[in-house]
Design a protein around this motif. Structure first.
Motif, PDB file in Angstrom:
ATOM      1  N   GLN A  48       0.806  -1.214   0.000  1.00  0.00           N
ATOM      2  CA  GLN A  48       0.000   0.000   0.000  1.00  0.00           C
ATOM      3  C   GLN A  48       0.844   1.271   0.000  1.00  0.00           C
ATOM      4  N   PHE A  49       2.178   1.087  -0.018  1.00  0.00           N
ATOM      5  CA  PHE A  49       3.043   2.262   0.070  1.00  0.00           C
ATOM      6  C   PHE A  49       3.883   2.438  -1.185  1.00  0.00           C
ATOM      7  N   SER A  50       4.273   3.669  -1.415  1.00  0.00           N
ATOM      8  CA  SER A  50       5.153   3.958  -2.541  1.00  0.00           C
ATOM      9  C   SER A  50       6.592   3.638  -2.138  1.00  0.00           C
ATOM     10  N   GLY A  51       7.478   3.654  -3.111  1.00  0.00           N
ATOM     11  CA  GLY A  51       8.877   3.332  -2.845  1.00  0.00           C
ATOM     12  C   GLY A  51       9.500   4.222  -1.781  1.00  0.00           C
ATOM     13  N   GLY A  52       9.244   5.513  -1.883  1.00  0.00           N
ATOM     14  CA  GLY A  52       9.821   6.445  -0.925  1.00  0.00           C
ATOM     15  C   GLY A  52       9.334   6.181   0.490  1.00  0.00           C
ATOM     16  N   MET A  53       8.011   5.912   0.600  1.00  0.00           N
ATOM     17  CA  MET A  53       7.446   5.619   1.914  1.00  0.00           C
ATOM     18  C   MET A  53       8.034   4.335   2.475  1.00  0.00           C
ATOM     19  N   ARG A  54       8.202   3.340   1.599  1.00  0.00           N
ATOM     20  CA  ARG A  54       8.769   2.080   2.075  1.00  0.00           C
ATOM     21  C   ARG A  54      10.187   2.281   2.553  1.00  0.00           C
ATOM     22  N   GLN A  55      10.935   3.139   1.828  1.00  0.00           N
ATOM     23  CA  GLN A  55      12.299   3.365   2.272  1.00  0.00           C
ATOM     24  C   GLN A  55      12.292   4.060   3.631  1.00  0.00           C
ATOM     25  N   ARG A  56      11.327   4.954   3.842  1.00  0.00           N
ATOM     26  CA  ARG A  56      11.206   5.577   5.160  1.00  0.00           C
ATOM     27  C   ARG A  56      10.932   4.525   6.233  1.00  0.00           C
ATOM     28  N   ILE A  57      10.060   3.576   5.875  1.00  0.00           N
ATOM     29  CA  ILE A  57       9.745   2.518   6.835  1.00  0.00           C
ATOM     30  C   ILE A  57      10.989   1.681   7.130  1.00  0.00           C
ATOM     31  N   MET A  58      11.749   1.388   6.053  1.00  0.00           N
ATOM     32  CA  MET A  58      12.991   0.629   6.252  1.00  0.00           C
ATOM     33  C   MET A  58      13.937   1.389   7.186  1.00  0.00           C
ATOM     34  N   ILE A  59      13.988   2.700   7.009  1.00  0.00           N
ATOM     35  CA  ILE A  59      14.863   3.496   7.862  1.00  0.00           C
ATOM     36  C   ILE A  59      14.350   3.461   9.301  1.00  0.00           C
ATOM     37  N   ALA A  60      13.018   3.547   9.443  1.00  0.00           N
ATOM     38  CA  ALA A  60      12.446   3.454  10.791  1.00  0.00           C
ATOM     39  C   ALA A  60      12.822   2.132  11.436  1.00  0.00           C
ATOM     40  N   MET A  61      12.810   1.055  10.646  1.00  0.00           N
ATOM     41  CA  MET A  61      13.189  -0.256  11.177  1.00  0.00           C
ATOM     42  C   MET A  61      14.647  -0.261  11.603  1.00  0.00           C
ATOM     43  N   ALA A  62      15.481   0.345  10.754  1.00  0.00           N
ATOM     44  CA  ALA A  62      16.905   0.374  11.066  1.00  0.00           C
ATOM     45  C   ALA A  62      17.175   1.187  12.328  1.00  0.00           C
ATOM     46  N   LEU A  63      16.316   2.187  12.598  1.00  0.00           N
ATOM     47  CA  LEU A  63      16.538   3.049  13.756  1.00  0.00           C
ATOM     48  C   LEU A  63      15.966   2.477  15.054  1.00  0.00           C
ATOM     49  N   SER A  64      15.110   1.449  14.926  1.00  0.00           N
ATOM     50  CA  SER A  64      14.343   0.956  16.076  1.00  0.00           C
ATOM     51  C   SER A  64      15.148   0.825  17.353  1.00  0.00           C
ATOM     52  N   CYS A  65      16.327   0.262  17.259  1.00  0.00           N
ATOM     53  CA  CYS A  65      17.072  -0.031  18.484  1.00  0.00           C
ATOM     54  C   CYS A  65      18.203   0.959  18.734  1.00  0.00           C
ATOM     55  N   ASP A  66      18.094   2.153  18.165  1.00  0.00           N
ATOM     56  CA  ASP A  66      19.152   3.154  18.297  1.00  0.00           C
ATOM     57  C   ASP A  66      20.531   2.579  18.004  1.00  0.00           C
TER      58      ASP A  66
ATOM     59  N   GLN B 120      14.523  10.810  -3.780  1.00  0.00           N
ATOM     60  CA  GLN B 120      15.917  10.652  -3.389  1.00  0.00           C
ATOM     61  C   GLN B 120      16.352  11.823  -2.503  1.00  0.00           C
ATOM     62  N   ALA B 121      16.008  13.032  -2.938  1.00  0.00           N
ATOM     63  CA  ALA B 121      16.378  14.217  -2.175  1.00  0.00           C
ATOM     64  C   ALA B 121      15.717  14.195  -0.800  1.00  0.00           C
ATOM     65  N   GLN B 122      14.449  13.784  -0.769  1.00  0.00           N
ATOM     66  CA  GLN B 122      13.751  13.720   0.518  1.00  0.00           C
ATOM     67  C   GLN B 122      14.424  12.743   1.467  1.00  0.00           C
ATOM     68  N   ILE B 123      14.774  11.569   0.930  1.00  0.00           N
ATOM     69  CA  ILE B 123      15.378  10.541   1.776  1.00  0.00           C
ATOM     70  C   ILE B 123      16.743  11.013   2.274  1.00  0.00           C
ATOM     71  N   LEU B 124      17.499  11.672   1.411  1.00  0.00           N
ATOM     72  CA  LEU B 124      18.809  12.181   1.837  1.00  0.00           C
ATOM     73  C   LEU B 124      18.650  13.235   2.927  1.00  0.00           C
ATOM     74  N   ASP B 125      17.654  14.114   2.752  1.00  0.00           N
ATOM     75  CA  ASP B 125      17.376  15.109   3.788  1.00  0.00           C
ATOM     76  C   ASP B 125      17.080  14.429   5.111  1.00  0.00           C
ATOM     77  N   LEU B 126      16.233  13.403   5.019  1.00  0.00           N
ATOM     78  CA  LEU B 126      15.846  12.679   6.222  1.00  0.00           C
ATOM     79  C   LEU B 126      17.065  12.059   6.900  1.00  0.00           C
ATOM     80  N   LEU B 127      17.903  11.399   6.091  1.00  0.00           N
ATOM     81  CA  LEU B 127      19.083  10.742   6.667  1.00  0.00           C
ATOM     82  C   LEU B 127      20.000  11.764   7.322  1.00  0.00           C
TER      83      LEU B 127
END
Lengths: 338, 309
Positions: free
Chosen positions: A157-175, A193-200
């Motif tokens: 149900q998510f676009s690629g960018g949203m999924r990448q955000r979710i993946m990042i959220a998963m990676a951040l889960s345990c600090d 791409q620009a949004q994800i880089l900003d986020l990172l």
């Protein structure tokens, strides 16, 4: 800044049906706390294999760690058993994958996948209120709207960018102390791409996590990294602080890479490309791996492998011409004449 | 836990279906909810599903449906033609055929479910392990599968049944043990493909251990294969029961089952003069396996991701 990860003389071979392929041939690498290290190189140069080795995820039984040490917070990971790895993975070192479209399990809800990490590493039961709260908090951190509902939804149900955000959220889960981002923006279109880089970048500022950023996109690395390493045929050929390296690319290969970017070419002119091909990992390489493609190659290049030599700015490159002192000048001259 | 969520999703799927006539794939639907909406567009599948539900209800509420005791012998009343009291007549011991038929549903469905349960458990476990680990485990399991696949089913069943002695449990075990290899192969093939997928790599990178990767990340993806196999396997189990009981190696008298009722047809006089003894169980077996097979086929179509909504 204290050192968080150090790799010493890492060499990785793959046993294939057509013989041994050397993917990584002696890599030394260091990441300090809160630092973003960019690892650049073209496909097949061993960037991803290096990152997989740090996670202990080399494909078995083909992938063999021939030599070297991976030291993470004074622990030698190369000596770890699988159970010990499992405690580190996703907890202290986590990974963001290249393909957000395929890196989420299609039949599990986002909540299940996010919550599972917490259950495994922090013992917070999946479905408990605390677990859900942390998941929601992480989703907010990566900028996902209506996080409560998202937890009950499925990846499709998510676009690629949203999924990448979710993946990042998963990676951040345990600090985690170190995040390995293996071409996290390659599969996304430019705006996302620009949004994800900003986020990172934002997360890097707020969370003080070290990031090993792997990419073949020089533009991306320029924006993200504090320090850059250029990899060619399983070896580091140039290393230095981002600004310094981009201002003075010194290795002929790095110069070639910089020159191949489309920006500098006049409309109508063909794009520059480095002549020749990446050597296959099957060949035994004695001298400089770049020698067959290098326009400056001279006698010692064929037989002696050059070592990384650093100047006072922490910028180093592995080329015999460095001793001659003139490579940068020679390089610039050639670029102009082009 | 995961199975439970799937069941819940399925129920949610039902709820969505019933609410509005023109089906709309709304947000938050799982694979199972989508499958169900697709499944119930297939009219034949609805008929088959209703028959199956009816049979299950019949098995559960047998004592309510009929007032006769299925095992009560009344020799003075044997071989009665169907009439108002005994709607399907009586058998050679004067027992009511309809009653035995209804109670027989229990035996048949139980055997079908239990044997499928056994074969799914063995098949999925071995298939998943051999697919995930590869190497010598894979070799061992696959050779075992080859060996089991070489056994002729009925011969093996007869041997096993004569060793274990005829009973309903024997039938369950025999058809369970003999039918897992094909499922193990299917699951192995699926797992082989899945374990190379990036999300499994991602799961490993998150530090999950092997058992939770297999159970909560791989198996839910194989679920569609398993559920189709299981549905068709139930039909196989019922047929196996009928066959073995017919040969006198299955469900033992006096417990009624369709198979051992059918064995009345072994007798020439029953075959010629008392057709009500063996036609009804025959029809029941036919109807049940047909419904289950149709439903299983429809399920397979509905679960096919290549098919359009």
């Amino acid at each position: 800044m204290s050192e968080i990860l150090r790799i010493r003389d890492l060499a990785i071979d793959f046993n294939t049906s057509e013989g041994i392929v050397s993917a990584v041939r002696g890599v030394d690498l260091k990441i300090s706390e809160g630092e973003v290290l960019g690892l650049v190189g073209e496909s097949g140069c061993g960037k991803s294999v290096t990152s997989l080795a740090v996670m202990g995820l080399l494909p078995k039984p083909e992938g063999v760690l021939k030599s070297g040490q991976i030291i993470f917070e004074n622990k030698n990971l190369t000596a770890f058993r699988e159970e010990e790895w499992q405690k580190i993975r996703g907890n202290e070192i986590s990974m963001i994958f290249q393909e957000p479209m395929t890196a989420l399990n299609p039949v599990l809800t986002i909540g299940d996948q996010l919550g599972e990490v917490l259950q495994v590493h922090k013992g917070i039961r999946l479905g408990s209120k605390e677990n859900i709260d942390i998941c929601v908090e992480n989703l907010i951190k990566v900028g996902i709207p209506r996080p409560q509902q998202v937890l009950n939804e499925y990846p499709h149900q998510f676009s690629g960018g949203m999924r990448q955000r979710i993946m990042i959220a998963m990676a951040l889960s345990c600090d985690p102390k170190l995040i390995i981002a293996d071409e996290p923006t390659t599969a996304l279109d430019v705006t996302i791409q620009a949004q994800i880089l900003d986020l990172l970048r934002e997360l890097k500022e707020t969370m003080k996590t070290s990031i090993l950023f792997i990419t073949h996109d020089l533009g991306v690395i320029h924006e993200m990294a504090d320090r850059v390493m250029v990899m060619y045929a399983g070896k580091i050929v140039e290393e230095g602080p981002t600004k310094e390296l981009f201002a003075n690319p010194s290795h002929p290969y790095t110069q070639g890479l910089m020159h191949s970017r489309p920006g500098k070419v006049k409309k109508g002119d063909p794009l520059y490309c480095i002549p020749g091909m990446v050597p296959s990992g099957r060949q035994q390489i004695i001298g400089c791996a770049f020698e067959p493609r290098c326009q400056y190659s001279f006698r010692p290049c064929k037989t002696i492998c050059p070592l990384l030599e650093f100047n006072e700015k922490g910028h180093g490159y592995a080329c015999h011409l460095s001793k001659e002192g003139g490579i940068a000048n020679v390089g610039k001259a050639v670029n102009i004449s082009n | 836990m995961l199975l439970l969520t799937h069941v819940l999703d399925t129920i949610r799927g039902f709820a969505i279906m019933n609410k509005s006539a023109p089906l709309k794939i709304s947000k938050g639907q799982s694979l199972w909810a989508i499958t169900l909406t697709r499944l119930f567009k297939n009219k034949l599948a609805i008929v088959a599903f209703s028959v199956i539900i009816l049979l299950i209800l019949m098995a559960i509420f047998a004592p309510v449906i009929t007032s006769f005791d299925p095992n009560r012998i009344n020799l003075s009343n044997k071989f009665q033609k169907p009439d108002d009291i005994h709607r399907l007549g009586t058998d050679d011991f004067g027992r009511d055929v309809l009653t035995r038929l209804i109670y027989g549903t229990r035996a048949s469905l139980l055997v079908g479910l239990a044997s499928t349960g056994i074969s799914v458990t063995i098949g999925v476990t071995l298939g998943a392990l051999s697919g995930y680990y590869g190497g010598w485990i894979d070799n061992l399991v696959m050779r075992l599968v080859d060996i089991f696949m070489c056994f002729p089913f009925f011969l093996m069943a007869i041997v096993l049944a004569s060793i274990l002695g005829p009973s309903i449990y024997t039938v369950m075990i025999v058809s369970g043990i003999l039918s897992w290899p094909s499922l193990a192969r299917m699951v192995r093939a699926e797992v082989l493909a899945l374990k190379k997928r990036e999300f499994i790599e991602a799961a490993r990178a998150l530090g999950l251990n092997v058992s939770s990767i297999i159970i909560s990340h791989i198996l839910p993806n194989v679920f569609s294969v398993i559920i189709v196999y299981a549905t068709l396997g139930i039909a196989g189990g019922i047929l196996g029961e009928a066959g073995l009981s017919y040969l006198g190696l299955g469900v033992k008298q006096p417990q009624p089952s369709w198979g051992n009722m059918l064995s009345a047809a072994q007798n020439m006089s029953s075959l010629m003069f008392y057709p009500w003894l063996w036609i009804p169980p025959g029809i029941m077996i036919f109807l049940t396996t047909l419904s289950i097979n149709i439903f299983g086929d429809a399920l397979r179509d509905a679960l096919d991701p290549k098919q359009k909504k």
